[in-house]
Write a protein that holds these residues in place. Structure first.
Motif, PDB file in Angstrom:
ATOM      1  N   ARG A 344      45.930 -40.969  29.419  1.00 38.12           N
ATOM      2  CA  ARG A 344      47.252 -40.468  29.052  1.00 38.12           C
ATOM      3  C   ARG A 344      47.386 -40.364  27.522  1.00 38.12           C
ATOM      4  NH1 ARG A 344      51.714 -43.630  32.813  1.00 38.12           N
ATOM      5  NH2 ARG A 344      52.073 -41.932  34.314  1.00 38.12           N
ATOM      6  N   SER A 345      46.986 -41.403  26.832  1.00 45.53           N
ATOM      7  CA  SER A 345      47.092 -41.402  25.373  1.00 45.53           C
ATOM      8  C   SER A 345      46.242 -40.295  24.756  1.00 45.53           C
ATOM      9  CB  SER A 345      46.660 -42.761  24.812  1.00 45.53           C
ATOM     10  OG  SER A 345      47.495 -43.788  25.301  1.00 45.53           O
ATOM     11  N   ALA A 348      47.632 -36.778  25.383  1.00 56.01           N
ATOM     12  CA  ALA A 348      48.888 -36.520  24.676  1.00 56.01           C
ATOM     13  C   ALA A 348      48.673 -35.997  23.263  1.00 56.01           C
ATOM     14  CB  ALA A 348      49.734 -37.788  24.620  1.00 56.01           C
ATOM     15  N   VAL A 349      47.538 -36.336  22.648  1.00 54.80           N
ATOM     16  CA  VAL A 349      47.331 -35.988  21.231  1.00 54.80           C
ATOM     17  C   VAL A 349      46.017 -35.251  20.963  1.00 54.80           C
ATOM     18  CG1 VAL A 349      48.716 -37.944  20.477  1.00 54.80           C
ATOM     19  CG2 VAL A 349      46.248 -38.228  20.727  1.00 54.80           C
ATOM     20  N   TRP A 350      45.162 -35.136  21.968  1.00 59.82           N
ATOM     21  CA  TRP A 350      43.815 -34.603  21.749  1.00 59.82           C
ATOM     22  C   TRP A 350      43.489 -33.549  22.807  1.00 59.82           C
ATOM     23  CZ3 TRP A 350      39.573 -34.486  24.953  1.00 59.82           C
ATOM     24  CH2 TRP A 350      38.331 -34.208  24.360  1.00 59.82           C
ATOM     25  N   SER A 352      43.545 -31.789  19.084  1.00 60.94           N
ATOM     26  CA  SER A 352      44.678 -31.324  18.277  1.00 60.94           C
ATOM     27  C   SER A 352      44.597 -29.828  18.063  1.00 60.94           C
ATOM     28  CB  SER A 352      44.696 -32.046  16.937  1.00 60.94           C
ATOM     29  OG  SER A 352      43.476 -31.885  16.247  1.00 60.94           O
TER      30      SER A 352
END
Length: 352
Positions: A344-345, A348-350, A352
């Motif tokens: 999940r983490s 969410a950001v990768w 970019s």
């Protein structure tokens, strides 16, 4: 199927991690490794509420045609959302992701496939990394993973991670990014490899799709024989039990007295697998990988230990890596919720 005695395994000095199933003698490993489910005598271990809720979110089960074979597919979530393709390890099946995938079904269209020769997918005369890559693309197209406005992200564990990495390096146009879960390259130590080859050479009565190698008379007896490869204790026995039950199918008993239970995977797959394309990625130097690659691994994994010992690896030196504490090779068995949190983490950001 071809006669295994006429099939020559593709062997190279360096290859992906060896998690093939092998015969082991009673007492060769501690009971928690050799037969983790035996103490339950066929009954499922108690599971926490989160797990029961996750597996209650039943996927849609179907088959996708690829290269003349039926490939088993499980899907969650709506078509039109970003796609995730989940790929399991060797001798495993699509349900290894069934308690992980529901956590992503709200935001993604998720598909979990059983590789050819495993799960309920068809067995083949031969297997190749090129063919696995085509199967994955066929599944992604058929299940709507491209319909979310971008190409899908592939996520593969162990041997499945090798498949994902091969596809990522050869077909970057097919995926948005690739996430490997405890995927290593380098194989077992020489003595361990020699012992594995000795055991494989002792195999007789080569099985076929309609005549499995070993049929257990009861589900209890079959579950008592379940164990992980590479060998490790089951971090959460309720996960191991869920996986084991879905690793079995009914089959005629050898004495003709009725039906028993046998493992679903093709036990001759390792002898029918052409590994040359994958080995080339290791032996010919690091490939140019245009696909963003990340790696999530168990902090106590034997596979990662081999890589840290200096075994050849084609993985990009600058890839994102996340360690899962208190986890061995089978991260989703040892720390399933930590794996969910890491995925999940990352998503969410990768990238970019």
């Amino acid at each position: 199927m071809t006669d295994q005695s006429k099939t020559t395994p593709a062997v190279a000095a360096a290859e992906f991690e060896d998690d093939r199933p092998v015969q082991t003698a009673p007492g060769e490993f501690p009971p928690e490794i050799q037969a983790p489910l035996a103490p339950f005598e066929g009954e499922p271990p108690q599971a926490p509420a989160w797990f029961s809720k996750a597996i209650a979110e039943e996927p849609e089960r179907s088959f996708v045609e690829s290269l003349g074979s039926r490939i088993e597919v499980l899907t969650w979530g709506e078509v039109g959302k970003p796609g995730l393709l989940l790929v399991h390890g060797n001798s495993a099946h699509a349900d290894w992701w069934s308690f992980i995938a529901p956590f992503f079904a709200k935001d993604f269209r998720v598909a979990s496939m059983s590789l050819a020769g495993m799960g309920a997918s068809d067995w083949r005369e031969s297997y190749a990394f090129q063919d696995f890559a085509e199967d994955a693309e066929a599944v992604a197209r058929a299940t709507g993973l491209y319909e979310g406005g971008r190409k899908p992200i592939y996520i593969g564990h162990s041997f499945g991670g090798s498949q994902v990495f091969y596809a990522a390096s050869k077909f970057p146009e097919r995926m948005h990014a690739a996430i490997l879960v405890d995927t290593g390259f380098g194989g077992p130590p020489p003595k361990e490899r020699e012992e594995m080859e000795r055991r494989m050479a002792q195999v007789r009565n080569i099985p076929t799709a309609d005549r499995p190698k070993r049929v257990y008379p009861t589900l209890k007896a079959a579950l008592a024989r379940f164990r992980f490869m590479p060998p490790q204790a089951a971090g959460n026995l309720y996960v191991a039990d869920f996986i084991a039950r879905r690793s079995l199918k009914r089959a005629p008993l050898e004495d003709g007295s009725g039906e028993g239970w046998t493992w679903m995977f093709d036990p001759a797959m390792w002898n029918k697998l052409d590994r040359s394309a994958m080995n080339a990625l290791v032996t010919e130097g690091p490939p140019e990988v245009l696909t963003p690659v990340a790696h999530i691994y168990g902090e106590q994994s034997q596979v990662i230990a081999r890589r840290q010992e200096g075994h050849p690896s084609p993985l990009p030196a600058d890839m994102v890596e996340i360690a899962i504490p208190d986890a061995n090779h089978h991260v989703m068995v040892d720390q399933p919720l930590a794996l969910v949190a890491a995925l999940r983490s990352l998503l969410a950001v990768w990238p970019s």
